[in-house]
Design an enzyme around this catalytic site. Structure first.
Site, short mmCIF file in Angstrom:
data_model
loop_
_atom_site.label_atom_id
_atom_site.label_comp_id
_atom_site.label_asym_id
_atom_site.label_seq_id
_atom_site.Cartn_x
_atom_site.Cartn_y
_atom_site.Cartn_z
N HIS A 15 0.86 -1.20 0.00
CA HIS A 15 0.00 0.00 0.00
C HIS A 15 0.89 1.23 0.00
CE1 HIS A 15 -3.90 2.09 1.45
NE2 HIS A 15 -3.02 3.04 1.14
N HIS A 17 1.53 5.34 -1.71
CA HIS A 17 1.18 6.50 -2.54
C HIS A 17 2.47 7.16 -3.01
CE1 HIS A 17 -3.05 6.52 -1.06
NE2 HIS A 17 -2.48 6.01 0.02
N ASN A 43 -5.13 7.10 -6.22
CA ASN A 43 -5.88 8.34 -5.90
C ASN A 43 -5.14 9.58 -6.35
OD1 ASN A 43 -3.97 7.89 -3.83
ND2 ASN A 43 -5.17 9.05 -2.34
N LYS A 100 -9.47 -0.53 -6.14
CA LYS A 100 -9.58 0.06 -4.80
C LYS A 100 -10.92 0.75 -4.61
CE LYS A 100 -7.89 1.92 -0.86
NZ LYS A 100 -6.81 2.83 -0.58
N HIS A 137 -10.65 0.96 1.43
CA HIS A 137 -10.51 1.99 2.47
C HIS A 137 -11.77 1.87 3.32
CE1 HIS A 137 -9.07 5.94 4.13
NE2 HIS A 137 -10.28 5.83 4.63
N HIS A 175 -4.88 -0.62 5.64
CA HIS A 175 -4.47 0.18 6.81
C HIS A 175 -5.48 0.10 7.97
CE1 HIS A 175 -7.10 2.89 4.65
NE2 HIS A 175 -6.17 3.37 3.88
N LEU A 220 -5.48 9.10 7.63
CA LEU A 220 -6.79 8.45 7.66
C LEU A 220 -6.65 6.99 7.25
CD1 LEU A 220 -8.90 11.34 6.15
CD2 LEU A 220 -9.08 10.41 8.48
N ASP A 248 1.25 2.67 3.55
CA ASP A 248 0.39 3.84 3.33
C ASP A 248 1.21 5.12 3.37
OD1 ASP A 248 -1.96 5.21 2.78
OD2 ASP A 248 -2.55 5.36 4.88
N HIS A 252 2.80 14.48 1.54
CA HIS A 252 2.21 15.83 1.40
C HIS A 252 3.29 16.82 1.81
CE1 HIS A 252 -2.08 14.57 1.02
NE2 HIS A 252 -1.73 13.58 1.84
C1 NCD Z 1 -3.74 8.98 1.82
C2 NCD Z 1 -3.23 10.01 0.80
O1 NCD Z 1 -2.72 11.06 1.22
O2 NCD Z 1 -3.32 9.74 -0.40
N1 NCD Z 1 -3.85 9.62 3.10
C3 NCD Z 1 -3.91 9.00 4.31
O3 NCD Z 1 -4.15 9.69 5.31
N2 NCD Z 1 -3.74 7.72 4.44
C4 NCD Z 1 -5.01 8.38 1.35
C5 NCD Z 1 -5.44 7.13 2.11
O4 NCD Z 1 -4.82 6.08 2.00
O5 NCD Z 1 -6.44 7.20 2.83
ZN ZN Z 2 -3.41 5.00 1.46
#
Ligand code: NCD
Ligand code: ZN
Length: 344
Positions: A15, A17, A43, A100, A137, A175, A220, A248, A252
């Site tokens: 998992h 991003h 996403n 997903k 999710h 997660h 989240l 996860d 950011h």
């Molecule tokens: C994830 C993201 O920033 O893409 N954020 C998070 O808090 N985990 C999205 C997700 O997996 O929920």
């Molecule tokens: Zn995620």
């Protein structure tokens, strides 16, 4: 194995991003340093909703990899209210490994997500038939449901029904953050597995809220009470193959996290395996790390184990306070704190 070094089969991140563009270029090398394969979350804005977009995104990731680094991206489709069974079968033929479910509004870039699970029932039927895993999710989004209860309510209102209606559908409950989710996964068939993040093993909501809000621990589903953290630690270190590694890691920029309305997501890619080693060692279960990190996920996705290895030594180091990120900076999970295991 002695107590000072630990050699593991190379882990995979089930998992992850990595975003796109400049952000992708600044984070992908960190995962490539540690992981053999990674499930790439779809996403983006706009999201990856068909095989053409998944192929283009895979190409972008491969060309963003630093020279000599290897990471196999495993592509995932983002389900919407208008995804069709044909889109799923096409994606399956294009080596997309999973799809997903983001309940609309549940998290970062989920506005195009699914508004009612019934809207994707024909899609779930198709996925069950071809053996494509559904990644979930697991949070409801109704405004009256307390944010700390959203995962538990999702199990009761949505997931239990899906599991009943599609008994052969493979599902990864992503997660997971609660004792309720751990129990649900234990009690479900072998088709149901879960990923667990480093932050949910190492932190609980006190770490986020006592002594001032710590925005870099906010993700989240949100961190829960300590009793839930302990249930996750027990599950991850149990040796039960239903639970496996999924960071996860969700990058950011610092200014987007340290804000009046801070983004959700914890950045853990640079030191993912060290974070898990910390959690497993603290639980007295470092010997259970390899199954969780390097075997159980591949087994669930029916992929071979990696053959190369990586080695950790028990040696303290301090997590950097920041990394460069796109045109700014990013603060990693546990920035400035000491970890006890170091990747060689
Ligand atoms: C994830 C993201 O920033 O893409 N954020 C998070 O808090 N985990 C999205 C997700 O997996 O929920
Ligand atoms: Zn995620």
């Amino acid at each position: 194995m002695n107590n000072k070094t630990l050699t593991l089969l190379k882990p995979d991140d089930w998992h992850l991003h990595v975003r796109s563009g400049e952000a992708l270029k600044s984070v992908i090398g960190a995962s490539a340093r540690q992981m053999g394969r990674a499930i790439i979350m779809p996403n983006l804005n706009p999201p990856v909703t068909n095989s053409m977009q998944a192929n283009a995104y895979r190409d972008e990731i491969l060309s963003a990899l630093p020279a000599k680094s290897e990471l196999t991206p495993l592509m995932v489709l983002y389900l919407t209210d208008t995804t069709t069974p044909e889109i799923i079968t096409q994606a399956h033929s294009a080596d997309v490994v999973a799809a997903k479910l983001y309940p609309a509004g549940a998290t970062t870039n989920s506005t195009r997500g699914v508004t009612d699970i019934q809207n994707i029932y024909t899609v779930l039927e198709a996925m069950q038939k071809i053996g494509m895993p559904l990644l979930v999710h697991g949070e409801v989004t109704r405004s009256e449901v307390d944010i700390f209860d959203r995962e538990a309510v999702f199990i009761d209102e949505v997931l239990s029904q899906v599991v009943q209606d599609f008994p052969e559908l493979k599902i990864v409950f992503e997660h997971i953050t609660t004792k309720n989710a751990v129990e649900f996964v234990y009690e479900s068939s072998k088709q149901i597995a879960a990923t667990i993040t480093p932050q949910h093993l190492l932190n609980n909501r006190n770490d986020m809220l006592v002594g001032g809000i710590k925005p870099h621990t906010y993700c989240l589903p949100v961190l829960k009470r300590a009793e839930h953290q302990y249930a996750l630690i027990e599950a991850a270190t149990s040796g039960n193959a239903k639970f496996f590694l999924g960071t996860d890691s969700a990058p950011h920029a610092k200014h987007d996290k340290e804000s009046a309305c801070g983004c959700a997501g914890v950045f853990s890619a640079p030191h993912a395996i060290e974070l898990y080693a910390q959690a497993f060692d603290q639980a007295g279960a470092i010997d259970k790390l390899e199954g969780f990190a390097s075997k159980f996920g591949a087994d669930f996705y029916t992929l071979p184990h990696n053959t190369s290895t990586l080695t950790l030594i028990k040696q303290d180091w301090v997590v950097p306070k920041r990394y460069e990120f796109a045109n700014g900076i990013i603060v990693p999970f546990m920035a400035g704190q000491t970890l006890n295991w170091t990747l060689v």
